[in-house]
Design a protein around this motif. Sequence first.
Motif, mmCIF file in Angstrom:
data_model
loop_
_atom_site.group_PDB
_atom_site.id
_atom_site.type_symbol
_atom_site.label_atom_id
_atom_site.label_comp_id
_atom_site.label_asym_id
_atom_site.label_seq_id
_atom_site.Cartn_x
_atom_site.Cartn_y
_atom_site.Cartn_z
ATOM 1 N N ASP A 90 0.850 -1.189 0.000
ATOM 2 C CA ASP A 90 0.000 0.000 0.000
ATOM 3 C C ASP A 90 0.886 1.241 0.000
ATOM 4 O O ASP A 90 1.488 1.571 1.023
ATOM 5 C CB ASP A 90 -0.890 -0.043 1.243
ATOM 6 C CG ASP A 90 -1.913 1.080 1.255
ATOM 7 O OD1 ASP A 90 -1.992 1.829 0.271
ATOM 8 O OD2 ASP A 90 -2.635 1.199 2.263
ATOM 9 N N GLY A 148 -1.049 5.566 -3.406
ATOM 10 C CA GLY A 148 -2.296 5.473 -4.164
ATOM 11 C C GLY A 148 -2.392 4.246 -5.043
ATOM 12 O O GLY A 148 -3.288 4.145 -5.880
ATOM 13 N N ALA A 149 -1.478 3.313 -4.859
ATOM 14 C CA ALA A 149 -1.525 2.058 -5.613
ATOM 15 C C ALA A 149 -1.286 0.912 -4.649
ATOM 16 O O ALA A 149 -0.760 1.106 -3.550
ATOM 17 C CB ALA A 149 -0.472 2.037 -6.714
ATOM 18 N N PHE A 150 -1.670 -0.268 -5.066
ATOM 19 C CA PHE A 150 -1.382 -1.450 -4.259
ATOM 20 C C PHE A 150 -0.381 -2.314 -5.029
ATOM 21 O O PHE A 150 0.683 -2.625 -4.512
ATOM 22 C CB PHE A 150 -2.668 -2.209 -3.957
ATOM 23 C CG PHE A 150 -2.481 -3.316 -2.960
ATOM 24 C CD1 PHE A 150 -1.909 -3.060 -1.718
ATOM 25 C CD2 PHE A 150 -2.871 -4.610 -3.255
ATOM 26 C CE1 PHE A 150 -1.728 -4.097 -0.792
ATOM 27 C CE2 PHE A 150 -2.706 -5.642 -2.330
ATOM 28 C CZ PHE A 150 -2.132 -5.379 -1.107
ATOM 29 N N GLU A 167 -8.260 -4.859 -6.392
ATOM 30 C CA GLU A 167 -9.312 -4.121 -5.675
ATOM 31 C C GLU A 167 -9.244 -4.464 -4.196
ATOM 32 O O GLU A 167 -9.198 -5.627 -3.821
ATOM 33 C CB GLU A 167 -10.673 -4.527 -6.245
ATOM 34 C CG GLU A 167 -11.851 -3.864 -5.563
ATOM 35 C CD GLU A 167 -11.782 -2.357 -5.650
ATOM 36 O OE1 GLU A 167 -11.440 -1.741 -4.632
ATOM 37 O OE2 GLU A 167 -12.043 -1.811 -6.732
ATOM 38 N N ARG A 168 -9.233 -3.426 -3.359
ATOM 39 C CA ARG A 168 -9.279 -3.656 -1.908
ATOM 40 C C ARG A 168 -10.487 -2.967 -1.293
ATOM 41 O O ARG A 168 -10.430 -2.538 -0.150
ATOM 42 C CB ARG A 168 -7.982 -3.141 -1.272
ATOM 43 C CG ARG A 168 -6.759 -3.945 -1.671
ATOM 44 C CD ARG A 168 -5.511 -3.323 -1.081
ATOM 45 N NE ARG A 168 -5.351 -1.969 -1.559
ATOM 46 C CZ ARG A 168 -4.769 -0.984 -0.870
ATOM 47 N NH1 ARG A 168 -4.307 -1.219 0.333
ATOM 48 N NH2 ARG A 168 -4.651 0.214 -1.387
ATOM 49 N N GLN A 169 -11.542 -2.819 -2.070
ATOM 50 C CA GLN A 169 -12.763 -2.135 -1.636
ATOM 51 C C GLN A 169 -12.517 -0.642 -1.426
ATOM 52 O O GLN A 169 -13.309 0.017 -0.761
ATOM 53 C CB GLN A 169 -13.350 -2.769 -0.371
ATOM 54 C CG GLN A 169 -13.534 -4.266 -0.510
ATOM 55 C CD GLN A 169 -14.588 -4.825 0.424
ATOM 56 O OE1 GLN A 169 -15.226 -4.107 1.167
ATOM 57 N NE2 GLN A 169 -14.795 -6.116 0.370
ATOM 58 N N LEU A 170 -11.438 -0.134 -1.984
ATOM 59 C CA LEU A 170 -11.174 1.301 -1.844
ATOM 60 C C LEU A 170 -11.421 2.040 -3.151
ATOM 61 O O LEU A 170 -11.408 3.267 -3.177
ATOM 62 C CB LEU A 170 -9.726 1.522 -1.384
ATOM 63 C CG LEU A 170 -9.375 0.848 -0.050
ATOM 64 C CD1 LEU A 170 -7.918 1.091 0.298
ATOM 65 C CD2 LEU A 170 -10.276 1.331 1.073
ATOM 66 N N THR A 171 -11.625 1.302 -4.226
ATOM 67 C CA THR A 171 -11.858 1.948 -5.519
ATOM 68 C C THR A 171 -13.111 1.374 -6.172
ATOM 69 O O THR A 171 -13.220 1.330 -7.388
ATOM 70 C CB THR A 171 -10.637 1.771 -6.452
ATOM 71 O OG1 THR A 171 -10.234 0.398 -6.450
ATOM 72 C CG2 THR A 171 -9.478 2.605 -5.983
ATOM 73 N N LEU A 172 -14.051 0.973 -5.337
ATOM 74 C CA LEU A 172 -15.296 0.436 -5.899
ATOM 75 C C LEU A 172 -16.081 1.504 -6.640
ATOM 76 O O LEU A 172 -16.914 1.193 -7.486
ATOM 77 C CB LEU A 172 -16.164 -0.147 -4.776
ATOM 78 C CG LEU A 172 -15.581 -1.365 -4.067
ATOM 79 C CD1 LEU A 172 -16.483 -1.794 -2.926
ATOM 80 C CD2 LEU A 172 -15.402 -2.502 -5.049
ATOM 81 N N SER A 173 -15.803 2.762 -6.327
ATOM 82 C CA SER A 173 -16.515 3.849 -6.990
ATOM 83 C C SER A 173 -16.152 3.966 -8.464
ATOM 84 O O SER A 173 -16.853 4.633 -9.221
ATOM 85 C CB SER A 173 -16.185 5.183 -6.298
ATOM 86 O OG SER A 173 -16.568 5.140 -4.951
ATOM 87 N N THR A 174 -15.069 3.337 -8.848
ATOM 88 C CA THR A 174 -14.582 3.487 -10.221
ATOM 89 C C THR A 174 -15.198 2.430 -11.127
ATOM 90 O O THR A 174 -15.173 1.250 -10.815
ATOM 91 C CB THR A 174 -13.051 3.352 -10.238
ATOM 92 O OG1 THR A 174 -12.507 4.304 -9.320
ATOM 93 C CG2 THR A 174 -12.505 3.615 -11.620
#
Lengths: 733, 733
Positions: free
Chosen positions: B559, B562-564, B576-583
Amino acid sequence: MPPSPRTTGRVTLPIEEGIDDRLRELVAALGADAVRNSDGTWLPEVAAELVEKVYSTYFPARGDQEWALAHPDTLVNQYLMSPRITATGPEPLRIDVMEGYFREQFRPCYERVERFWEVIDRTTGQVVPVQGWSVEEATGILTIARPEPWHVYTVAFLADQVWDTTQMYNYITNGWGVTDPTRVKERPYDIRKNGVWEHVRQALRTWLESHPEVDVVRFTTFFYHFTIAFDAEAREKLVDWFGYSASVSPEAIDAFEAEYGYALRAEDFVDGGYYNSPFRVPTPAFRDWIDFQSRFVAQRAKELVDITHAAGREAMMFLGDNWIGTEPYGEHFASIGLDAVVGSAGSAATTRLIADIPGVRYTEVRFLPYFFPDVFNHDGGDPVGEANESWLTSRRAIVRRPLDRMGYGGYVSLALEFPEFIERITEICQEFRDIHDRSGGELPANAPFAVGVLNSWGSLRTWQTHMVAHAKWYKAAYSYGGVVEALAGLPFEVRFLSFDEVLAHGVPEEVGVLINAGAAGTAFSGGPAWADERLTGLIRSWVAAGHGFIGVGEPTAVDHGGAFLQLSDVLGVERERQLTLSTDRYPVLVEDHPVTADVEGVFDDGEGAGGDVYATAAGTQVLSYVEGSVRVAVNEFGAGRAVYFSGLPYSPVNSRTLQRALYWAAGREDLLEEWFSSDPATEVAWYPGQRRFLVTNNSSRAVRTSVRGMGRTWEVEIEPMGLVWTDVTDVEC
Amino acid sequence: MPPSPRTTGRVTLPIEEGIDDRLRELVAALGADAVRNSDGTWLPEVAAELVEKVYSTYFPARGDQEWALAHPDTLVNQYLMSPRITATGPEPLRIDVMEGYFREQFRPCYERVERFWEVIDRTTGQVVPVQGWSVEEATGILTIARPEPWHVYTVAFLADQVWDTTQMYNYITNGWGVTDPTRVKERPYDIRKNGVWEHVRQALRTWLESHPEVDVVRFTTFFYHFTIAFDAEAREKLVDWFGYSASVSPEAIDAFEAEYGYALRAEDFVDGGYYNSPFRVPTPAFRDWIDFQSRFVAQRAKELVDITHAAGREAMMFLGDNWIGTEPYGEHFASIGLDAVVGSAGSAATTRLIADIPGVRYTEVRFLPYFFPDVFNHDGGDPVGEANESWLTSRRAIVRRPLDRMGYGGYVSLALEFPEFIERITEICQEFRDIHDRSGGELPANAPFAVGVLNSWGSLRTWQTHMVAHAKWYKAAYSYGGVVEALAGLPFEVRFLSFDEVLAHGVPEEVGVLINAGAAGTAFSGGPAWADERLTGLIRSWVAAGHGFIGVGEPTAVDHGGAFLQLSDVLGVERERQLTLSTDRYPVLVEDHPVTADVEGVFDDGEGAGGDVYATAAGTQVLSYVEGSVRVAVNEFGAGRAVYFSGLPYSPVNSRTLQRALYWAAGREDLLEEWFSSDPATEVAWYPGQRRFLVTNNSSRAVRTSVRGMGRTWEVEIEPMGLVWTDVTDVEC
């Protein structure tokens, strides 16, 4: 048209011009007592004579496009982040900041770029000094003079919204560009900007004067839209129902700095590209911004509501669209003084979200389907099926907390083409009214302890955990969202508690069981909050004193001190991260347990916890174990109890299992005999003041179920989707 | 008994007393040229006349139990950690450090407890000062005088091993306590302790003198066992084939401090309860310890080897049991001067692990099944099936790198009860020799570029990624272990590279494609190594220059910024770690691609990446997309290429797909026409010096496959599990 209903009222019908006679029949059939227009329909003159109340939509932030075009310096801004661009050498790096964005929605805003734009070397985390880059306004190309080769750069920049979000969405979705090319692409204006506020207030006064037929002003909504960005191909690129990225402006950011004494950076908004998604553990700066904008919006919205009231009308808010700043469980919301909130029912949780809103006189829910051609067509559309699903889904919540009103939206002329649909919603309207009438205004009895849902957000996001775009289904989220979806229809008072609140005031006295549900590192699980010894100590001592704790997925998860689930001692389980594969596992499997008594076959944990889970405590009882991983386990901790679920997608059986887990964790298994039904497809609501209980059938098959309560058993038969009221007249209370 | 074989040699047979005539027949049938005893069998006098070489097991660290009992102060130590204990109040906290351990295996060692024991408050991470606790030697109860309520505590302590690990394992597993209760429970002794080393050397000299019939001393192994701890119920509690926890002692830790200038703590060994599992990103202290003990063990082992050589015998090491300190790819191993290594073949990777060991004259593999009653019984045992599986699994590796010798182990009298088994291994022995004979000692041609496997361990753990207990299957690991399992039989030179090595020297010139495979936070993915801009920069520039990069699971994951997946720009995908589900995601799905040409249906990624994966780069081509998650994707980066797999469990198709991915990533799709077979169940080995190719059938069905090479195509038919040699005599090279 069905015959007149047994009772009338509580129903709002969308209407339109040109079908007065049919409207009259329909209003009578449904027992509607209010009518409304929709986006794209106009109220017929007959409206006021049909019903008691006429609603009209009102758009404070985009309603006057003539004025908007005359004042181009008032556009609403939005913070955006460029793509991540990798420098492939030391030569100047050119970044088209708008790459991937929809140029009809946004254009860069060049006001004080040195203040509001931010270039970050994401590889090192360092901000590139303003002297190190320049931007060409004609093209939107930002050039970093001397990048570090192979480092990744981003540009956060302020954009102008040149097309209003909702109108753009409707315009594109409905293809108005083809069907109605003369339609204007509406521009939003920001009430913080030059002259806008004065205009908005005056425009409302004028509109009220010229619309004496309107009884209820349905604000849709106020000033700032939730975050939506479209992509270069005019598709949705980013949608966050909770996003504050479109609530920004130089004016607001300056005002914030003046008030809070520190300056927000672009990074505080774009958040590395995560845009402060509600799944992110919120930063203090973002929390401050929410508070700052909510206070401002509430103050301004109150003025509009006051104007509305002064004109003798009611003020209703639609929960959605430009709702940023009006979070209804925020501390400033009640000060707006709204009469009512109306919202869309996408799930039991969103229905409860509306039903429980404090500080308004009444609430209204808009059921699906919306009367749009996507469902109302003779080419596979199933309006009756969708109406049934919407009603069954929301009814669970409505039984627990009846909303005052219901309604539908869209083009009623479309719905009239489907008589079987009209017939079905006629029944639904009656059933809705019956719940009010038969309960005599009494809420059904809850368990004698409350349930606390513990996360980073707490009460601010009551009923709003694990949501992205309203109640839309997300693969990553549904296994957690099922928790509040279940709770929305279960007999518990539910308190949404933040870590901060619990740290400051302890767990509220009435709470018997706490739930922590979420994926590691999210605001719902809590991330670094669980490395705080005050929090873990507080929860441990609270559970050990005889309370219950339920963890779902990766509860209390943070890599700290040789553990990942910090309360693994309480929960009795730990999440495998390939770091303890050397350890043998000898889980104690238990076949029969009150918690899983309704589970047949394998417990459905949806997407699960993202990896294996194993038992850690000697006393952990594993109730569901699949492919070497724990799905359900229970553990005792001091005088308290814990239950672990690897996931809990909503289903009748999982909802029932959660109910059982809550009773068990609270040490109240006796409640499994008190207003409890044998068939998980059914739910019981008990009205002690009425000496009456309601059994609902949430399934589309007929069921026969036993109901236990007060030491007695009833056998109840219920038709598909039906409900049965039973009076308890021959038993002493 | 089958007839005499076509050729003889290269085969070691376990023998025992009392069946001389049958042994004579069996040696002839198999073409065996060496015999050995096993744990629990003794060499018959006929041994030396049967074959050229006689092996005998030898146990330097437990062979003389009379001496062990007479010197009780020489027990080997082991670092253990107590359970995690939660303080439920401020009163003194009593911790039974041995809780959960097997008291017949361990007892606390009270030597300088203030130096070697460590009590840690895991909630805060603070060490509890020595003054704050005391331990009662009679009971092993450690008392923390004033714990913080609701904090979690652990005690790391030094234990004496009072029962040798392997002997305990065999004793318990075989039930000797019931069947042979007079058998002594053997005690291990530590060559660092008082007088042990002098005794061990002398004992070997004496033994060699009294065993003139022995040609090869099979050391099993040297001094320190890999980590095994049993639990209170005498079951395996912890097993780590790479564990150094049993290589400790006050003497060693003192010597370390004297040499390295810093003191190791108990925590350096127990590692929060992770015990420096190979999946943990290794700490500098642990690396130092490995080096320190390896150097010491190598020096001492060399002395024993020298004694063996001086007596005119060969020294062979069994790779396993007490192998800690002799990691064969470590820098000190070759200095031991061993003649040979023998190891067990549990997979193609472990077979290659033995085959590729540098610094010895020859290697030998012991195939499964071991001649033990668990397989050799008439009650469901399937010795032929197990022999076939072992052979097919290892043959892939043997073809690429033939081991010098093969053999079996256990009780030969048991095997003789199964004539069809004897017949089958007779064939296997012949096939093994044929691979040597027909290849003329030449290795088959590899691709013109090498493959680098990049992780924290690098060459030290060559062929040893994602292993826990040797080649045992682990649910969490098999989806990654498939990568080296596939490579072990594919036509590539494979280099195992550490991040440190690559940072210091760059990617070796011959490497064309790098692979990073593993779960986030593990030593195999790399964890924090990927936050180092030097590493990401180096890999980016290397790929962009025209090389290939293959990521599996959660490659380059940490982490940061801003990237994993830090090389999401190279790989074209992000986790996806449930932090960019909005995309919103609009993956570019590609049906036909050389990489996935052999995949029919859905690509099998085993357990997957632990969550969803999405495409990030505009150019990412998604080759397998299941339920909204990327399983296979390819991307171009500069002049280079990347391939992503969400998991790669071993299967013939996945192995073939990896081979294709390697060719494609290297920009060498042309190789798909060069010694490539059409049926994924088959593999081709090309011997340019012999002008001959070998096609193996890895399946248990007959196959017909085309083989492409040198612009020609051959149609080859192969019987189940068979192989076909084809001479290429009519084509110009």
